[in-house]
Design an enzyme around this catalytic site. Structure first.
Site, PDB file in Angstrom:
ATOM      1  N   PHE A  19       0.798  -1.218   0.000  1.00  0.00           N
ATOM      2  CA  PHE A  19       0.000   0.000   0.000  1.00  0.00           C
ATOM      3  C   PHE A  19       0.835   1.275   0.000  1.00  0.00           C
ATOM      4  CE2 PHE A  19      -1.895  -3.442   2.522  1.00  0.00           C
ATOM      5  CZ  PHE A  19      -2.978  -3.751   1.712  1.00  0.00           C
ATOM      6  N   GLY A  46       6.295  -4.864  10.349  1.00  0.00           N
ATOM      7  CA  GLY A  46       5.170  -4.901   9.433  1.00  0.00           C
ATOM      8  C   GLY A  46       5.630  -5.209   8.019  1.00  0.00           C
ATOM      9  N   SER A  52       7.811  -2.600   0.942  1.00  0.00           N
ATOM     10  CA  SER A  52       8.793  -1.665   1.505  1.00  0.00           C
ATOM     11  C   SER A  52      10.098  -2.367   1.855  1.00  0.00           C
ATOM     12  CB  SER A  52       8.219  -0.964   2.734  1.00  0.00           C
ATOM     13  OG  SER A  52       7.763  -1.897   3.693  1.00  0.00           O
ATOM     14  N   GLY A  75      -1.620 -11.087   9.028  1.00  0.00           N
ATOM     15  CA  GLY A  75      -2.390  -9.929   8.606  1.00  0.00           C
ATOM     16  C   GLY A  75      -2.807  -9.023   9.742  1.00  0.00           C
ATOM     17  N   SER A 124       5.656  -8.860  17.164  1.00  0.00           N
ATOM     18  CA  SER A 124       6.651  -7.823  17.428  1.00  0.00           C
ATOM     19  C   SER A 124       7.079  -7.726  18.894  1.00  0.00           C
ATOM     20  CB  SER A 124       6.116  -6.471  16.930  1.00  0.00           C
ATOM     21  OG  SER A 124       6.919  -5.409  17.328  1.00  0.00           O
ATOM     22  N   HIS A 144      -2.478  -1.023  13.426  1.00  0.00           N
ATOM     23  CA  HIS A 144      -2.938   0.361  13.553  1.00  0.00           C
ATOM     24  C   HIS A 144      -3.832   0.605  14.757  1.00  0.00           C
ATOM     25  CE1 HIS A 144      -1.345   0.442   9.515  1.00  0.00           C
ATOM     26  NE2 HIS A 144      -1.471   1.741   9.501  1.00  0.00           N
TER      27      HIS A 144
END
Length: 219
Positions: A19, A46, A52, A75, A124, A144
């Protein structure tokens, strides 16, 4: 001035699932190139499908360091079935749950960057609790919710070396973006209030901060 990635790397980035828009990707790449000069690993929280990660890996390759990427590969909240960012292609056909790890591995293979990345598969906070060395860059791009974003910050920001960079994605100050970007925004504000970080650039929803103060206990 930091040059852009080579055309093949940019093509791999744009072809990968994910994204992040190009302008934010280029800002992340510039930050990774700068942080790479510290000679320390570059870490991303992430992974998703590796979009990225390609940019971090290419910067790590040029600097002679390693890119690390942390994800459980099941996810985020908004990527589950029935939500806006759900992609049926990332669902394990046997188990019926999200599994982005195979797609991520294909992404790195196609980009020719496998040997420059260590994938840390797990949650994490659990991985952060085991981590014990400084990092040149920490890129926060995980869950988020306030719970997840805060845990990523608390677990990994203390490991950013002096002069290193803390990069936060999906920072949206407008309360209308409560679900997509308010938790990262609150983490961004928390980092600034800590006195440990100073903002150096903003591109779209991407914020780059430099450690200018000593790491302190979690605030």
């Amino acid at each position: 001035m930091v040059k852009a990635p080579e055309a093949a790397v940019l093509a791999a980035f744009e072809a990968a699932k994910g994204f992040m828009p190009l302008d934010e990707g280029l800002a992340l790449y510039a930050a990774a190139v700068e942080a790479g000069r510290l000679g320390l690993p570059l870490l991303e929280i992430g992974t998703y499908c590796g979009r990225s990660t390609i940019l971090l890996a290419d910067a790590a390759r040029a600097a002679g360091v390693t890119a690390l990427t942390v994800d459980h590969h099941r996810g985020s909240e908004e990527q589950q079935p029935g939500w806006e960012y759900h992609d049926p292609e990332t669902v394990d056909p046997e188990l019926g749950v999200m599994d982005t790890l195979p797609t991520f591995r294909r992404t790195l293979r196609r980009a020719g960057l496998e040997e420059h990345v260590v994938a840390l598969v797990g949650r994490s906070p659990q991985i952060a609790a085991l981590w014990g060395r400084p990092l040149g860059l920490v890129f926060v791009d995980g869950g988020h919710t306030d719970e997840h974003a805060s845990a990523d910050y608390e677990g990994w920001a203390p490991h950013v070396a002096e002069g290193g960079l803390l990069v936060i994605h999906d920072v949206f100050p407008d309360p209308v973006d409560e679900f997509t970007g308010q938790a990262p925004y609150r983490v961004h504000q928390r980092a600034l209030r800590s006195g440990e970080f100073t903002e150096v650039s903003a591109t779209g929803s991407l914020r780059v901060l430099r450690r200018t103060g000593a790491a302190a206990a979690h605030r």
